[in-house]
Design a protein around this motif. Structure first.
Motif, PDB file in Angstrom:
ATOM      1  N   GLU A  20       0.827  -1.210   0.000  1.00 57.13           N
ATOM      2  CA  GLU A  20       0.000   0.000   0.000  1.00 57.13           C
ATOM      3  C   GLU A  20       0.866   1.267   0.000  1.00 57.13           C
ATOM      4  OE1 GLU A  20      -3.304   1.650   3.001  1.00 57.13           O
ATOM      5  OE2 GLU A  20      -2.999  -0.527   3.023  1.00 57.13           O
ATOM      6  N   ARG A  33       1.656   4.272  -3.178  1.00 54.88           N
ATOM      7  CA  ARG A  33       1.651   5.745  -3.079  1.00 54.88           C
ATOM      8  C   ARG A  33       2.831   6.351  -3.848  1.00 54.88           C
ATOM      9  NH1 ARG A  33      -0.135   4.921   2.419  1.00 54.88           N
ATOM     10  NH2 ARG A  33      -2.324   5.483   2.392  1.00 54.88           N
ATOM     11  N   ALA A  36       2.427   9.019  -6.801  1.00 48.90           N
ATOM     12  CA  ALA A  36       2.997  10.369  -6.691  1.00 48.90           C
ATOM     13  C   ALA A  36       3.918  10.688  -7.865  1.00 48.90           C
ATOM     14  CB  ALA A  36       3.768  10.509  -5.369  1.00 48.90           C
ATOM     15  N   ASP A  68      -1.147  10.988   3.447  1.00 49.95           N
ATOM     16  CA  ASP A  68      -0.917  11.408   2.056  1.00 49.95           C
ATOM     17  C   ASP A  68       0.092  12.547   1.930  1.00 49.95           C
ATOM     18  OD1 ASP A  68      -2.619   9.562   0.799  1.00 49.95           O
ATOM     19  OD2 ASP A  68      -4.346  10.732   1.487  1.00 49.95           O
TER      20      ASP A  68
END
Ligand code: AMP
Ligand code: MG
Length: 362
Positions: free
Chosen positions: A33, A37, A41, A169
């Protein structure tokens, strides 16, 4: 500061970290997970594998099927340092890290701040260059901050008012100064079965010859082989025998400024001058060009000259910052003088990056 960063990593967040090569966009390599990200990104294609950063050999051993005697020799000779070692992965390395492949690249970076971060987080970190996929790698914390909206820089001296992530985030950036080497690590694939060879998949400041010396056997340089192929067939996407998984982007445009960029060598200087004279803006008016030259050359106004260092180490450390500065000048075109390919492995690695960042001057 490192506590905040380590906690953010453990929570699955992104922390950009300094290394001697370029800044990496870090995340917990054991969490699919968290790694997802990173891909999101960067806008990175999912088949392009990530290098896993460790704080030492013991952590590396836990990520691969077998930490071979070749790996031990290379780690003893070059770690901490700019060498990534590819070996078959263990099941604890999520497939997203390796682009679905069976092997993983591991590296121990030569930056104390980052090794402490890994130690405190207690997990290895994936760390592709902390930039949008395909563009110029960052060599300072400020480069990273500009690359990702809302990224927060944590400095050594940050006081009580220091920034803290509010959500998983958020992207944190550890400021560890300007990168000393400036171009990405050498990637070497080690043999697993008898009869397999040793192959350099990506050139860097550590050369195939240095690796061969440490291992006591010959080492193939896949980048050199691919280029020979390309020259033979005259095509940019010629067959190379290099699988897309092993060296994605080997021949693709990569490490590139946003402004169209062209490469030239010393003997092509008259052609560059001609190209500058012909440079026109959209409305037909004269437009600006930026020239990265080695040593001094007379560049006519309104064009801009940026002088690059003559020695390969300093040139490498300066290259990506120069690309970014040239981009910021809002020029129509960038012309980059690449160094002499005189057998110096650093010039060879620089030429590799410049080649992929530019089109050849016709
Ligand atoms: P970057 O993260 O942008 O420095 O790029 C990392 C590069 O390392 C990739 O593009 C590959 O060329 C190479 N690499 C990373 N992991 C592997 C792997 N498991 N097998 C082969 N090459 C790899
Ligand atoms: Mg990169």
């Amino acid at each position: 500061m490192l506590d905040i960063a380590a906690a953010h990593v453990r929570a699955g967040g992104l922390v950009a970290f300094p290394t001697e090569t370029v800044y990496g966009l870090g995340a917990d390599a054991t969490s699919a997970e968290a790694v997802a990200r990173v891909f999101a990104a960067k806008g990175r294609p999912s088949h392009n594998p990530l290098i896993v950063h460790v704080d030492g050999e013991a952590m590396a051993e836990g990520l691969v099927e077998r930490w071979t005697s070749d790996a031990r020799k290379l780690a003893a000779a070059f770690w901490p340092g700019p060498l990534s070692i590819v070996l078959p992965k263990r099941a604890n390395v999520p497939e997203i890290v390796t682009g679905g492949g069976a092997s993983v690249a591991v590296r121990c970076p030569d930056h104390p701040m980052t090794r402490r971060l890994i130690e405190r987080a207690g997990v290895p970190l994936v760390g592709p260059s902390a930039n949008k996929s395909g563009f110029v790698s960052p060599t300072s914390a400020e480069h990273v901050r500009r690359e990702f909206e809302g990224a927060m820089v944590l400095g050594e001296g940050a006081g009580p008012g220091r920034p803290r992530p509010r959500s998983v985030d958020d992207i944190l950036v550890l400021d560890g100064g300007v990168c000393s080497r400036g171009i990405e690590s050498t990637v070497v694939k080690l043999p697993v079965a008898i009869g397999d060879g040793v192959r350099v998949l990506r050139q860097g400041v550590i050369s195939a010859e240095e690796i061969a010396k440490v291992l006591g056997r010959s080492v193939e340089d896949a980048a050199v082989a691919a280029r020979a192929d390309e020259e033979r067939t005259g095509g940019r996407d010629s067959p190379t025998g290099v699988t897309p998984l092993e060296s994605p982007g080997l021949l693709d445009r990569h490490y590139a400024p946003r402004t169209p960029a062209f490469r030239f060598t010393a003997s092509q200087w008259p052609e560059v001058l001609e190209a500058l004279l012909d440079l026109e803006g959209e409305d037909g008016s004269e437009a600006r060009g930026v020239v990265l030259t080695i040593g001094s050359r007379g560049v006519p106004v309104p064009h801009v000259r940026m002088i690059m260092p003559e020695d390969s180490r300093s040139y490498a450390a300066r290259l990506y910052a120069a690309f970014r500065e040239a981009d910021e000048l809002g020029a129509q075109a960038i012309y980059v003088e690449s160094g002499r390919e005189n057998g110096d492995p650093i010039w060879a690695a620089i030429a590799d990056r410049v080649r992929r960042a530019t089109a050849a001057l016709e």
